[in-house]
Design a protein around this motif. Structure first.
Motif, PDB file in Angstrom:
ATOM      1  N   ARG A  29      -0.058   4.082  23.388  1.00 37.13           N
ATOM      2  CA  ARG A  29       0.240   2.656  23.417  1.00 37.13           C
ATOM      3  C   ARG A  29       1.431   2.287  22.539  1.00 37.13           C
ATOM      4  O   ARG A  29       2.091   1.283  22.777  1.00 37.13           O
ATOM      5  N   VAL A  75      -7.579  -8.410  24.104  1.00 36.40           N
ATOM      6  CA  VAL A  75      -6.720  -7.395  24.723  1.00 36.40           C
ATOM      7  C   VAL A  75      -5.280  -7.716  24.383  1.00 36.40           C
ATOM      8  O   VAL A  75      -4.718  -8.729  24.827  1.00 36.40           O
ATOM      9  N   ASP A  80      -4.214  -2.305  18.269  1.00 31.89           N
ATOM     10  CA  ASP A  80      -5.051  -1.169  18.683  1.00 31.89           C
ATOM     11  C   ASP A  80      -6.506  -1.554  18.453  1.00 31.89           C
ATOM     12  O   ASP A  80      -7.092  -1.258  17.413  1.00 31.89           O
ATOM     13  N   THR A  81      -7.074  -2.222  19.410  1.00 29.38           N
ATOM     14  CA  THR A  81      -8.449  -2.701  19.309  1.00 29.38           C
ATOM     15  C   THR A  81      -9.394  -1.727  20.003  1.00 29.38           C
ATOM     16  O   THR A  81      -9.125  -1.264  21.116  1.00 29.38           O
ATOM     17  N   PHE A  83     -12.966  -1.352  21.694  1.00 32.02           N
ATOM     18  CA  PHE A  83     -14.012  -2.158  22.307  1.00 32.02           C
ATOM     19  C   PHE A  83     -15.286  -1.308  22.408  1.00 32.02           C
ATOM     20  O   PHE A  83     -15.287  -0.232  23.014  1.00 32.02           O
ATOM     21  N   LEU A  96     -11.693  -3.676  31.371  1.00 30.78           N
ATOM     22  CA  LEU A  96     -11.057  -3.115  30.176  1.00 30.78           C
ATOM     23  C   LEU A  96     -10.437  -1.754  30.454  1.00 30.78           C
ATOM     24  O   LEU A  96      -9.402  -1.400  29.886  1.00 30.78           O
ATOM     25  N   LYS A  99      -7.083  -2.060  32.065  1.00 31.83           N
ATOM     26  CA  LYS A  99      -6.072  -2.538  31.110  1.00 31.83           C
ATOM     27  C   LYS A  99      -5.765  -1.486  30.046  1.00 31.83           C
ATOM     28  O   LYS A  99      -5.077  -1.774  29.061  1.00 31.83           O
ATOM     29  N   GLU A 100      -6.308  -0.271  30.221  1.00 35.42           N
ATOM     30  CA  GLU A 100      -6.046   0.867  29.327  1.00 35.42           C
ATOM     31  C   GLU A 100      -6.431   0.552  27.892  1.00 35.42           C
ATOM     32  O   GLU A 100      -5.719   0.902  26.935  1.00 35.42           O
ATOM     33  N   CYS A 101      -7.560  -0.099  27.724  1.00 31.12           N
ATOM     34  CA  CYS A 101      -8.064  -0.381  26.388  1.00 31.12           C
ATOM     35  C   CYS A 101      -8.829   0.831  25.847  1.00 31.12           C
ATOM     36  O   CYS A 101      -9.307   1.680  26.612  1.00 31.12           O
ATOM     37  N   ARG A 102      -8.935   0.890  24.569  1.00 34.55           N
ATOM     38  CA  ARG A 102      -9.714   1.946  23.913  1.00 34.55           C
ATOM     39  C   ARG A 102     -11.187   1.525  23.954  1.00 34.55           C
ATOM     40  O   ARG A 102     -11.587   0.538  23.354  1.00 34.55           O
TER      41      ARG A 102
END
Length: 898
Positions: A29, A75, A80-81, A83, A96, A99-102
């Motif tokens: 990211r 988001v 760098d969140t 979840f 999520l 959206k390429e979230c962690r």
């Protein structure tokens, strides 16, 4: 203290701080170095906030922790969140993820904190770490959707996937069937091969903290079965074994099919029972020998088919009813193959007698000769004990099988000696086969698939065999020397006498515990499939000549009688003038003494085994009953007729040993275990009652045989059957005790049982007149009430009392004489006091002693010493005798007069 998170993607072993910041430029990211480093956040999404310990675990990292229903407001590509979700099947997860979230599952968060790990990089969503350090590879799968599901589950549990198989990196192979290059690589390098259920099971337990897919229990329960995905048909296999092999095959993931099944994968053929293999077989089918099946079971893996291919040249006989009928041309080829096979085996040292060609419609295995039969046949009439020069030679001593012409040139004595020699060669070869084929592989600590038996079980089966092998190997070497330097006056008896002392030491341990050896062998064979496969493989070894291990182990038991017969024949063919005649007589006598010693030692050992067995089945049994000098003699179920032990009607069991009598109370008729030395002695010690159940008996009293002064045989009448009494007095007692019983065991003869008791009493006192301890009397003479025996009232009362736990004499009145009066009478007068009077016992002597007109039994005060063998009673006691009854108890002289 703050630091950046670990970017290695692996889990660290320790952590001294619990803070989290944005990743470095290696993160996917923050590829742009110009982006500022912003403190990370942890967002608890949905109902994960309600899980106990999740909020505290998130706060332990020292970063801001927020709560959101869907997490969308947090988001931000510049932050760098992490979840934290409750489940990966929610719609929130899909949003999520796109959206390429962690994304992190709450079990992974809790496990990471509890183990003080660094936060992983989270290149992909991580729900748990149950597959931590797992690197897997797939083989055999054809359904892409199934593979994608398995891959997603493994990634979500912290595992990784490799496309190519690398034995240095792969930790687990996941397969849906056996076979293939990857499978063979895995089993070769001892890499676990797992089924798809392993992944599914781990994913089902994803919410459980601390679960690890690499735990032994998880891997064992979900390992790929030995024959998973195979369809097998049998050719030439014994019908008795087909059912067992089918069961083993199905339990190990395979299926049974027929030759015409297009999905058949393996055709398993027994070379000794097969004929021509049909031409029409499935293109998938692989022809293997039956050994492939048993090797796979033993090693707990599917063995390579290339190592056990079926070769038609191994055929020795057709099997009718299974394969297609042979053509006239094939019959000639069969004879040629059979001839070639015989020649090959003869060149390898095989015994021609084992190659009997069965008649039409019969199996080879039914015609093979047993080893026990071969040892009793003469050399001139059979080659069963003949051994080829290759196998006969030990060191520089080589003895060849004599031809018929050679036998004719030999003297009768020489012929018998050669038979003794060749039977000994065959016997030693059998012992070596047991050691090499069975004993040493079982003792090998590096067995493929783990140990087949416990060391204790191996010791029970083979522990007593090495001394026998050593003795007979030395005896064989000396017999060979005598054969090479044969003279008619050579002393064969001296060779046997030289080893007689060692035979006495070596054989009893083996023979005494042979039944236990068979029991352990049989139980292990039934309960351990891998050991069963090992025995089958050993039996197929040419050295075993199709004999099972149990059939081979019987040979040491049979060997000494065989030697005795051969020595007897040798003695008949030896002239009395020959110097060896006397030595042969001594040798034959010594062998018989050895066998007698073995039999006696076996009986003593069996008695000890029964003693331990009985001791463990009696609750509160005195520990000192187990003694090396004590042996079990007999047992008997009885009902007490008096009040001396447990009360009238009590159901008891008498265990008679060589010097004591154990009196036990049976718990219930349904649980009564009838003991007999002929059955108990052949079984290994049970170690007491089964776990979770009470012993069958409860200890009541232990009586020394030396305390039994007289055995009374109660005269048989219509109302009195199988009744006897014991008169006992210990050294510290001043009066005798009378115990009366009725025998209820149907298989116990009263006369024989009482004579056995008298014989034991005579042995204790070192007397030869055992019959003098037995006396015959009527029940009324001893005040034994037998009026309710014929009608069965006593037994019914005993059963009722057993249910209500009340004494029988409290529920029913069995005697008209009050108990207190009877006890007073027995205290005043001993029934064993001698007298010189010559008149019959008269009630007038006793009536003055009965106050209040109470009428007692005349036999309560009758002197047992007054009995005559012919008349039954002698005289009425005098007044002086009655005075002596009051003042003293019986002494040794009185018992002698009795």
């Amino acid at each position: 203290m703050e630091t950046t998170c670990d970017m290695s993607g692996s889990v660290s072993a320790s952590m001294n701080y619990l803070t989290l910041q944005t990743p470095s430029k290696k993160s996917r990211r923050n590829k742009d170095d110009s982006q500022p480093v912003i403190t990370a956040k942890i967002c608890l999404v949905g109902k994960v906030r309600d899980v106990e310990g999740v909020q505290q675990a998130a706060e332990s990292f020292g970063v801001p922790v927020f709560y959101s229903e869907d997490g969308l407001e947090y988001v931000n590509p510049q932050h760098d969140t992490v979840f934290v979700l409750y489940e990966f099947s929610d719609p929130v997860y899909e949003v999520l993820y796109k959206k390429e979230c962690r994304i992190l599952g709450y079990p992974a968060l809790l496990d990471i904190v509890s183990k003080k790990y660094f936060m992983p990089e989270l290149d992909r969503p991580l729900f748990s770490i149950s597959m931590e350090n797992v690197v897997s590879c797939f083989t055999g799968f054809r359904n892409r959707e199934e593979v994608n599901t398995l891959v997603s589950c493994i990634h979500h549990m912290g595992g990784s996937i490799r496309k190519e198989f690398d034995c240095n990196k792969i930790t687990h192979l996941i397969a849906n069937k056996v076979g293939g290059e990857k499978y063979q690589y895995a089993v070769t390098f001892n890499i676990p091969v797992m089924s798809a259920s392993w992944v599914h099971s781990a994913w089902e337990k994803r919410h459980e903290l601390g679960v690890r897919a690499i735990d032994t229990s998880m891997q064992t329960s979900h390992a790929l079965k030995i024959f998973e995905g195979t369809s097998i048909c049998w050719i030439g296999v014994n019908d008795d074994e087909v059912a067992q092999m089918n069961e083993i095959l199905i339990n190990n993931g395979g299926s049974v099919t027929t030759l015409d099944d297009p999905n058949c994968t393996h055709v398993v053929i027994d070379p000794l029972g097969a004929g021509n293999v049909p031409d029409k077989l499935s293109s998938k089918a692989v022809l293997v020998e039956v050994k492939w099946f048993w090797v796979s079971i033993q090693m707990d893996i599917c063995a390579s088919e290339k190592l056990y291919p079926y070769k038609e040249a191994h055929l020795t006989s057709p099997r009718n009813g299974v394969l297609s009928p042979a053509t006239p041309g094939s019959r000639t080829r069969k004879r040629k193959r059979l001839k070639d096979t015989v020649s090959q085996l003869a060149a390898q040292g095989g015994s021609p007698s084992l190659l009997q060609v069965p008649s039409s419609g019969h199996d080879v295995h039914r015609r093979r000769s047993s080893i026990s039969e071969s040892g009793l046949l003469s050399l001139s009439g059979s080659f069963l004990d003949a051994t080829s020069p290759e196998k006969a030679g030990q060191g520089d001593l080589s003895i060849s099988v004599p031809t018929p012409q050679d036998l004719k040139a030999m003297s009768p004595r020489h012929q018998v000696f050669m038979e003794l020699l060749h039977t000994e060669m065959n016997y030693v070869e059998i012992l070596e086969t047991i050691v090499e084929v069975f004993k040493k592989p079982l003792e090998d600590p590096n067995q493929v698939g783990g140990s087949l038996l416990d060391p204790t079980e191996v010791k029970i089966i083979f522990g007593n065999l090495p001394p026998i092998h050593e003795i007979h190997s030395d005896l064989l070497a000396q017999l060979k020397k005598a054969a090479l330097n044969w003279r008619e006056d050579i002393s064969v008896g001296a060779l046997i006498l030289k080893h007689s002392h060692d035979l006495v030491k070596a054989y009893p341990p083996f023979v005494n515990f042979f039944e236990q050896t068979k029991e352990v062998l049989s139980v292990s064979d039934r309960s351990k499939p891998r050991f069963h496969a090992f025995l089958k493989l050993g039996q197929s070894n040419p050295k075993c000549r199709r004999q099972s291990l149990q059939e081979l182990l019987i040979r040491p038991v049979q060997r000494l009688p065989s030697i005795s017969l051969l020595l007897n024949d040798l003695l008949k063919q030896t002239p009395k003038s020959n110097p060896d005649y006397g030595e042969l007589e001594k040798a034959l006598s010594t062998i018989k003494e050895v066998m007698t010693h073995i039999n006696e030692d076996k009986r003593r050992t069996e008695g000890q085994v029964v003693l331990f067995d009985i001791f463990n089945d009696i609750e509160n049994c005195p520990a000192h009953i187990v003694s090396s000098h004590r042996s079990f003699v007999s047992n008997c179920d009885v009902v007490e007729l008096g009040d001396g032990i447990v009360g009238r009607g009590g159901q008891l069991t008498l265990f008679v040993f060589s010097d004591v009598i154990e009196i036990c109370k049976r718990r219930s008729r349904g649980n009564t275990l009838r003991r007999d030395v002929s059955t108990i002695s052949l079984q290994p010690p049970r170690g007491g009652a089964e776990k979770g159940s009470k012993p069958t008996y409860k200890h009541v009293e232990l009586i020394s045989v030396s305390h039994v002064k007289r055995v009374i045989d109660i005269t048989e009448t219509e109302d009195c059957q199988n009744v006897f009494a014991l008169i006992c007095r210990s050294h510290y007692e001043t009066k005798e005790r009378l115990y009366s019983f009725e025998i209820t065991s149907e298989d116990v003869d009263k006369v024989a049982f009482l004579k056995t008791l008298c014989r034991l009493m005579a042995n204790i006192t070192c007397r030869a007149d055992a019959e003098n301890y037995l006396a015959c009397m009527e029940a009324r003479q001893l005040d034994i009430d037998t009026g309710d025996l014929a009608s069965g009232t006593l037994r019914r009362a005993a059963r009722l009392a057993s249910k209500t736990r009340m004494a029988v004499n409290r529920a029913f009145s069995f005697s008209k004489t009050p108990n207190r009066l009877k006890r007073a009478m027995s205290t005043v007068m001993s029934p064993l006091r001698s007298s010189n009077s010559s008149n019959l016992c008269d009630s007038s002597v006793i009536s003055p002693m009965m106050n209040g007109g109470t009428v007692g039994m005349a036999a309560s005060c009758a002197n047992l010493a007054m009995m005559d063998s012919d008349t039954g009673l002698k005289t009425t006691p005098s007044s002086s005798t009655l005075k002596n009854f009051k003042s003293s108890s019986l002494g040794l002289n009185a018992h002698k007069r009795l």
